[in-house]
Structure formats: C-alpha cells, structure tokens
Scaffold this active site. Structure first.
Site: not given
Length: 645
Positions: A15-16, A19-20, A35, A133
């Site tokens: 994602g922005g 990273t997972v 994460k 979020d």
C-alpha cells in the site's frame, strides 16, 4: 529476518504507507503478519516515536473484532532501517475482496459486516483512540466468518512524520469526512462518517463520490450531502437510508457521537426491520491472507504532497494518501440575483376585469378545497419526529405527545449519557411518520453499577451476575482470601465495592474464598498418649498412633513427636489426620534393698534382664548396687548389672 526473531516470508499486500508480509515468530513458532513501513518513514524520528506510542496503544485493545498487535520494532539493517509492526495473521480476505467478488451485498450481509466493525471501533473509542482510516481494505474477513478491523493509529503516526505538513490530508479520499478535508480534525465521529460510507458502498457496490481527481472527490465530501442508497436500490427500507444519512451528516454534531451510539442505532434498526445476522462468507478461491495495506499490487499511490489522480472508474479501493488540504469551507458559496423590470400590461375594460376576478375567485376556492384534501390524504397525516435524543425521558414523552406521537421505552446502559436521558429514537429525528405512530426510545441507565453479590455465591453464578450488569468478571487467584465460614471456591466479595459505577465491560474482580485459614499443629511432645490425643482432637484434628521409637529423653508411652510436626500450619478441611509417635523407652527401677529373686521378677516384667554379681552365692542375698542407675531410660531388652551380698 527482522530483529533476528521474525522471519519474513511471502508478500501479502502493498500500500501507500507499508508492505505486508506473511511471517513467523521464530521464538514462539507462531505465524504472524509483518507490516513494514515505507522507507521514507524509517529515518523520521517523530514518526518512529509516534509509531511506537500508537503501537503500544493498539496493543492494549483487546476485542474479538480487532486485529491483535503483538509487537513493534525497528530493524537496523546494513543498508536501511525497517520500522515494522507484528500483528495477528488473519487467513481469509478483505471486505474489498468481498465487494469486488459479489458487487452489491445483500442487506442482511452488509449489516452483519457493519455490526462487528462498529463494535471494534466502539472499543477503540472507549479507549480514547480514533482509527482515522476506516475503509474496506482495513476490514478483514477470516475463513471462519469473523470480521476484524486493522490499522489502528497508523495514519496518526504518519501524520506526525516530517514528510508531511499541516496542510496535507492523510487518509483515503473516498472515505474522508468533511472535517478531515477542511481542518484535519478527527474524532470518533470521523470514524462514524467513514463507517457510513462503507455501508453505502456495501449496499450499492461503489462509494457515493467519484471524480477525476482526489481533490474533486474531497470537495464533494465538503459541499454535498451523501445521497440515500435507495437512489440506487429503491427497494431498500427508509430506515436504512436514515442510518446511512445520519452517519454521514456533513456537520459532525448531527452524527452519532461515536461508534457505540451508531451501533445502538444499528441494533434498533435491525430490530425494527426484523433482520437477523447471517454468516459472512469468504469469496470462492480467496487463497491469500488478508492484511492491512490495500490491494496486493503496486498500483496504490504513496503519500505525497501532489494531487494524485483518481479515475472515476476506480474510486472504490483507494489506498491511504497524502494530499494538499483545499482552502474551502462547506457551502461557502454566494448567489447573486438580478431584478427584472417588466412593462405594465394594458388595462382591459372594466367588465372583463370583473369577469376575470369572479372566475379567479372560483378557481382559488376550488384550489384550496382540492389542495386541502390532497394535503390530508397525502402528507397531511404525516408529522416530523421531534428531537428527543439528549432530553430527559419525561421531556421526550412530552415532545412526542405534542407532535401527536406515542413512545415505547426500553432501557440500556450507556457510558456517556446520564441515567434517565434518551440515547436514541427509532424512527430518528426529522423522519416523516404517520400521526399517532409509536416511537421507540432507548433511555440510558447510566453507567452500570457493580451488583451486590451475597457471600457464599458460587463462582459461575457470580460471573453471570456481573456479565448481566454489562461488566466483565475477573478472577485473580492472588486476590483470593481465607474465610472461616465461606466454603472454598465460593464468593466472599467484589472489588470495586457494590454500587460503584463503571464503564460498560469494565473489569470487576471476584474475591473467592480459599476456605478456612490454616491452623498450627499443637506441640504435644512429652505428653502422655491420652493427653496428646485429647489436645489434638480439641484443635480439630484426627490423631492416630504412627508407631513407637526409642528416645532416652522421653518416658515410655509419651509423645516423641507428630506428623506433621508441632507448629506446622495445616488447613482444616474436614478433620486432618495427625500421626502421633510414642516413646518405647523403659525407665530403670531402683533394685537396691531387694532380694535377687524379687529384682529378677520386676526386671522381667519391664522387659529387662538382670546380671547378678554376688560374693557368697547365697539365695537370700540382697542387692546393694546397680548400673544403669535408677531412673535411666533404656531400650526394652537391655541388661541391668546389679551387685548382691
């Protein structure tokens, strides 16, 4: 490896902000989700500090619908530092996957997803945390149908980084509340707004606002009211429209105050519509593990101070973004009107004017009659539900009565609304209902009170009583106490004391009896057998003979010691048995002055033998000396040496 403990395995999502990866805690042999934050944050001290604080706060959130946070750290590598978070690994998919697989979700399924979402957010709000979020990518669906919310506090941590400024919006544009766009403010009502947008998207298949740019979508949140989902699905009940519109009011004060209040409204709506919970499915073929960061691709935009493009056809799964905050305020628009002058009409003849006036009056009367009838048959029978939330029960009943409505009252505990004050109404304020309709009111019982629990109550029964009071029972062995009258395993009392008001689900410690306190075994050393048995019996014990031993310091038939020993502490459960050990020593008598024959008879009766030393071997010889001396204690069978004359 991260910090020589967490093994990094396969990529799950990118994602922005992060990273997972699927990983393994090699110390505990436990699968985890790792994460790893974007490298732009690693060297930012303010971000790392905030990240650690938010991770600790998130780790304190214990709720079945919140992804558990196990650990956080910074791995100092040779080339770069890696800021990371260790979380519970949830096998399944995200809500985004479910929406992409099925499109519009059936109403029972959408509400079954929303309920645990709101429950998780409510737990966070009670702990003083705001998610900031909420979006389908942060809602995980396990293969067992469980629904969990992830990523608490990460946006707040990113907001503290030196890479952003006060004029930058952090969040996901499709779910941003108006106040996040205009001022950057965020409180529990911000999460409520995003949850309402997610519900809209579940029902219709897409969020309410799309645009060519992220900024255009943000402007829509600020300046437009979210449309009712029934505009896409006309068959949706009006109560569902009300639920969505209440959650997405542009004015935060008009929304439910937090996720717990919205959850209460959801429960009331489900009850009114008779909608039961349904299992939450995982899309067929969903083999990857769902975890936080959004779609598993590089397509999501990293945080930036530029305006990232948002294609109208892809406004659904948007990653967390940073963009410049537009300098706008809601409804800051001015309309100008110009006057238009028209020439006066030429005057007709007086008779014509009279005829026109007559017909005009007739038409006006007919219009009034027809309009009145239409009004009554149409909207005239309907009234607006007055505002009753926040009012005392009596005032709310009076307001409803004044509007031609009645009330049905139920009561429930509430952490923030005082006792006797209305928490919610169904239908809600402003709804159009038939005159005379019954309005369901939920009246606050205030914070729950610690109930009174009688001493001697079984533990399981006491735990149920605490749960029924909307509190959480807690049994800590270290708090248990001895009690002379309350049996072991039964309740002595509670902490805090009965009557204390606590937040919903707050812990209440149950103090459990360990039974009677232990008592010391009496020291009966040297006492006769009968005396020792009497003393031990009176102290609550059951004495028994545990054998005999030789002791030169204790007379025969008297106590050498006990098992357990005197002074040892023993719990009086029933009548504990105490072994009594007796001395078998023989006390040597005084044989002086006796004839040899008499002395031999007495020694034999005591289990002793007599060694005689005489001078003339006469049968009438008398004893005048002995060893051992009279009064000595010897073992049975011992010999006594005597001298006769």
């Amino acid at each position: 490896m991260l910090e020589n403990r967490y093994r990094v395995d396969s990529l799950l999502a990118r994602g922005g902000m992060s990273t997972v990866y699927r990983g393994l805690d090699t110390r505990l042999e436990r699968p985890v989700a790792l994460k790893v934050m974007d490298s732009q944050y690693s060297g930012d001290r303010s971000f790392v500090d905030r990240f650690e604080r938010e991770a600790r706060s998130a780790a304190r959130l214990h709720h079945p619908s919140i992804v558990a946070v196990y650990d956080q750290g910074v791995d100092h590598g040779a080339d770069d530092d890696h800021v990371f978070l260790v979380m519970q690994l949830v096998e399944g998919c995200t809500l985004r996957d479910l929406i992409q697989d099925r499109g519009r979700l059936p109403l029972p399924l959408a509400l079954s997803v929303l309920e645990p979402m709101l429950s998780a957010l409510a737990a966070a709000h009670r702990a003083g945390m705001v998610h900031r979020d909420v979006k389908p990518e942060n809602v995980l669906i396990g293969t067992d149908g469980s629904v969990k919310v992830a990523d608490f506090g990460l946006v707040r941590a990113a907001a503290s980084a030196g890479t952003t400024s006060g004029s930058v919006i952090l969040g996901t544009v499709a779910y941003l509340s108006p106040e996040q766009v205009t001022t950057g403010a965020a409180d529990p009502r911000t999460d409520v707004y995003a949850a309402g947008i997610v519900l809209y998207e579940m029902l219709t298949g897409e969020p309410p606002y799309v645009g060519d740019t992220a900024l255009s979508v943000a402007y829509r949140h600020v300046n437009d009211d979210v449309p009712p989902p029934s505009g896409v699905l006309p068959e949706l009940p009006a109560q569902i429209d009300e639920l969505v519109l209440r959650a997405t009011r542009r004015d935060p004060a008009a929304r439910p105050e937090d996720a717990a209040a919205m959850l209460a409204e959801l429960h009331a709506t489900r009850t009114e519509l008779g909608i039961s919970a349904v299992p939450v499915p995982v899309p067929a073929g969903a083999e990857r593990t769902a975890q936080l960061a959004g779609p598993p691709s590089d397509a999501d935009d990293p945080p930036t101070e530029q305006f990232p493009a948002v294609a109208a056809t892809t406004a659904g799964p948007q990653g967390t973004r940073a963009m410049q905050r537009p300098a706008v305020e809601p409804d800051d628009r001015t309309q100008e009107f110009a006057a238009v002058a028209t020439p006066a009409a030429a005057s007709p003849r007086r008779r014509a004017r009279r005829r026109v006036a007559l017909w005009t009056a007739v038409v006006a009367v007919l219009a009034v009659l027809i309009g009145g009838a239409a009004y009554w048959l149409g909207t005239g029978r309907y009234v607006d539900v007055p505002r009753v939330v926040g009012k005392p029960e009596a005032a709310a009943q009076q307001a409803l009565g004044g509007a031609g409505l009645s009330a049905s009252v139920s009561r429930d505990y509430n952490n923030s609304v005082p006792e006797g004050v209305v928490v919610s109404s169904s239908p809600r304020e402003g709804s159009r209902v038939l005159s005379g309709k019954q309005i369901d009111l939920v009246v606050s019982l205030g914070k729950p009170k610690v109930p009174q629990i009688a001493a001697g109550t079984p533990l399981a029964e006491a735990e149920n009583t605490i749960r029924n009071a909307k509190l959480q029972p807690k049994h800590d062995d270290s708090a248990d106490q001895y009690h002379t009258s309350v049996p072991e395993g039964r309740i002595i009392g509670v902490d805090p004391a009965p009557g204390t008001r606590l937040d919903i689900s707050a812990p209440v410690t149950l103090i459990v009896s360990k039974g009677p306190p232990p008592v010391k075994v009496p020291d009966v050393t040297g006492a006769s057998r009968d005396e020792a048995f009497a003393i031990l019996s009176q102290a609550g014990f059951d004495p028994y003979e545990a054998g005999q031993q030789f002791d030169s310091g204790v007379d025969g038939g008297h106590v050498i010691g006990t098992d357990p020993a005197g002074g040892a502490e023993v719990r009086l459960v029933g009548r504990p048995r105490i072994g009594v050990v007796l001395s078998n020593a023989v006390t040597v008598p005084n044989f002086s002055g006796q004839s040899v024959e008499e002395a031999q008879q007495q020694a034999a009766s005591l289990g002793l033998t007599l060694n005689v030393q005489d001078i003339f071997h006469r049968p009438n010889a008398m004893i005048f000396g002995q060893l051992p001396l009279p009064g000595s204690r010897v073992q049975a069978g011992s010999a006594v040496n005597v001298t006769a004359f």
